[in-house]
Scaffold this active site. Structure first.
Site, PDB file in Angstrom:
ATOM      1  N   GLY A  14       0.774  -1.238   0.000  1.00  0.00           N
ATOM      2  CA  GLY A  14       0.000   0.000   0.000  1.00  0.00           C
ATOM      3  C   GLY A  14       0.801   1.282   0.000  1.00  0.00           C
ATOM      4  O   GLY A  14       0.328   2.309   0.497  1.00  0.00           O
ATOM      5  N   ASN A  16       1.503   3.197  -2.583  1.00  0.00           N
ATOM      6  CA  ASN A  16       0.782   4.184  -3.396  1.00  0.00           C
ATOM      7  C   ASN A  16      -0.468   4.688  -2.672  1.00  0.00           C
ATOM      8  O   ASN A  16      -0.818   5.858  -2.772  1.00  0.00           O
ATOM      9  CB  ASN A  16       0.412   3.588  -4.761  1.00  0.00           C
ATOM     10  CG  ASN A  16       1.562   3.673  -5.733  1.00  0.00           C
ATOM     11  OD1 ASN A  16       1.909   4.752  -6.203  1.00  0.00           O
ATOM     12  ND2 ASN A  16       2.173   2.535  -6.016  1.00  0.00           N
ATOM     13  N   ARG A  94      -5.954  -8.455  -8.373  1.00  0.00           N
ATOM     14  CA  ARG A  94      -6.945  -9.352  -8.960  1.00  0.00           C
ATOM     15  C   ARG A  94      -7.510  -8.686 -10.213  1.00  0.00           C
ATOM     16  O   ARG A  94      -7.898  -7.501 -10.161  1.00  0.00           O
ATOM     17  CB  ARG A  94      -8.056  -9.616  -7.955  1.00  0.00           C
ATOM     18  CG  ARG A  94      -8.860 -10.840  -8.290  1.00  0.00           C
ATOM     19  CD  ARG A  94      -9.831 -11.239  -7.214  1.00  0.00           C
ATOM     20  NE  ARG A  94     -10.064 -12.673  -7.318  1.00  0.00           N
ATOM     21  CZ  ARG A  94     -11.078 -13.302  -6.760  1.00  0.00           C
ATOM     22  NH1 ARG A  94     -11.955 -12.628  -6.044  1.00  0.00           N
ATOM     23  NH2 ARG A  94     -11.230 -14.604  -6.909  1.00  0.00           N
ATOM     24  N   HIS A 112       0.317   1.719 -13.036  1.00  0.00           N
ATOM     25  CA  HIS A 112       1.043   0.570 -13.580  1.00  0.00           C
ATOM     26  C   HIS A 112       2.517   0.928 -13.712  1.00  0.00           C
ATOM     27  O   HIS A 112       2.841   2.010 -14.217  1.00  0.00           O
ATOM     28  CB  HIS A 112       0.445   0.198 -14.948  1.00  0.00           C
ATOM     29  CG  HIS A 112       1.081  -1.019 -15.526  1.00  0.00           C
ATOM     30  ND1 HIS A 112       0.792  -2.289 -15.071  1.00  0.00           N
ATOM     31  CD2 HIS A 112       2.004  -1.167 -16.495  1.00  0.00           C
ATOM     32  CE1 HIS A 112       1.522  -3.157 -15.751  1.00  0.00           C
ATOM     33  NE2 HIS A 112       2.266  -2.510 -16.623  1.00  0.00           N
TER      34      HIS A 112
HETATM   35  C1  GRF Z   1       3.166  -0.632  -7.711  1.00  0.00           C
HETATM   36  O1  GRF Z   1       4.385  -0.828  -8.365  1.00  0.00           O
HETATM   37  C2  GRF Z   1       2.081  -0.353  -8.702  1.00  0.00           C
HETATM   38  O2  GRF Z   1       2.528   0.329  -9.830  1.00  0.00           O
HETATM   39  C3  GRF Z   1       1.615  -1.728  -9.095  1.00  0.00           C
HETATM   40  O3  GRF Z   1       1.712  -2.500  -7.937  1.00  0.00           O
HETATM   41  C4  GRF Z   1       2.671  -1.928  -7.050  1.00  0.00           C
HETATM   42  C5  GRF Z   1       1.959  -1.664  -5.773  1.00  0.00           C
HETATM   43  O4  GRF Z   1       2.818  -1.190  -4.763  1.00  0.00           O
HETATM   44  N1  GRF Z   1       0.297  -1.685  -9.668  1.00  0.00           N
HETATM   45  P1  GRF Z   1       2.205  -0.554  -3.436  1.00  0.00           P
HETATM   46  O5  GRF Z   1       1.316  -1.623  -2.819  1.00  0.00           O
HETATM   47  O6  GRF Z   1       1.445   0.662  -3.821  1.00  0.00           O
HETATM   48  O7  GRF Z   1       3.381  -0.264  -2.575  1.00  0.00           O
END
Ligand code: GRF
Length: 193
Positions: A14, A16, A94, A112
């Site tokens: 988490g 992001n 998912r 992404h």
């Molecule tokens: C990130 O690299 C995002 O781009 C991808 O999955 C990863 C998630 O990381 N979709 P976090 O859980 O936000 O640390």
């Protein structure tokens, strides 16, 4: 200023999600994070969200069998009950069915870790390194039924440096993800995209 209510879907650490929550604390941010949901009850991101004062709940995918739609219907209802208007996928692992994608069309975004349309799917950094790319990056896009192929809302680029491995490249890209995601979401909410 009334702020748009955002729900975040996670499956893991988490980071992001944290960047979206932290950015929402700025007085000029057009969104607030109303709810965090995880399909994985062990996601470390759940505790991180709670520590930041955001309601966070697991809706355990394993309780709904192999069919994804019954699980998504519970997620959809939880989002609606919380008055959510936009959904941000942040490491949600998912693949969505047309049900949830259709329910939030134009209001669901994903981040992404590649410069789409290059490298949809998994192992993006490995693939960029194997291809000898000079740069890598990340993309925020609207979610459609084609995996990682929805309209692009924003991208950020980083150089690939000599000696990079998947870990160092991922770290450099992740720092950009944390800047790009809140900015792209804010633009979408403001109607600037
Ligand atoms: C990130 O690299 C995002 O781009 C991808 O999955 C990863 C998630 O990381 N979709 P976090 O859980 O936000 O640390």
């Amino acid at each position: 200023m009334s702020r748009a209510r955002v729900g975040i879907l996670i499956s893991g650490r988490g980071s992001n999600m944290v960047s979206l929550i932290e950015a929402s604390r700025a007085s000029d941010c057009p969104y607030e994070v109303a709810l965090v949901l995880s399909d994985n009850p062990d996601a470390p991101g759940l505790e991180r969200a709670r520590a930041l004062g955001v309601e966070a709940r697991a809706i355990d995918r394993r309780l709904y069998g192999k069919d994804r739609e019954p699980h998504e219907r519970v997620i959809d209802q939880a989002l609606r009950n919380a008055g959510v208007e936009y959904v941000a996928l942040a490491g949600y692992m998912r693949i969505l069915t047309p049900f949830l994608v259709g329910a939030w069309e134009g209001r669901m975004v994903n981040i992404h870790p590649s410069l789409l349309p290059k490298y949809p799917g998994l192992d993006t950094h490995r693939r960029a390194l194997d291809a000898g790319d000079a740069e890598a990056g990340c993309t925020v896009h609207l979610v459609t039924n084609d995996l990682d192929c929805g309209p692009i809302l924003g991208q950020a680029r980083v150089p690939v440096l000599p000696g990079d491995d998947e870990h160092t490249l991922a770290e450099r890209v992740l720092a950009e993800e944390h800047r790009l995601y809140p900015a792209a979401l804010a633009k979408l909410v403001r109607g600037q995209i």
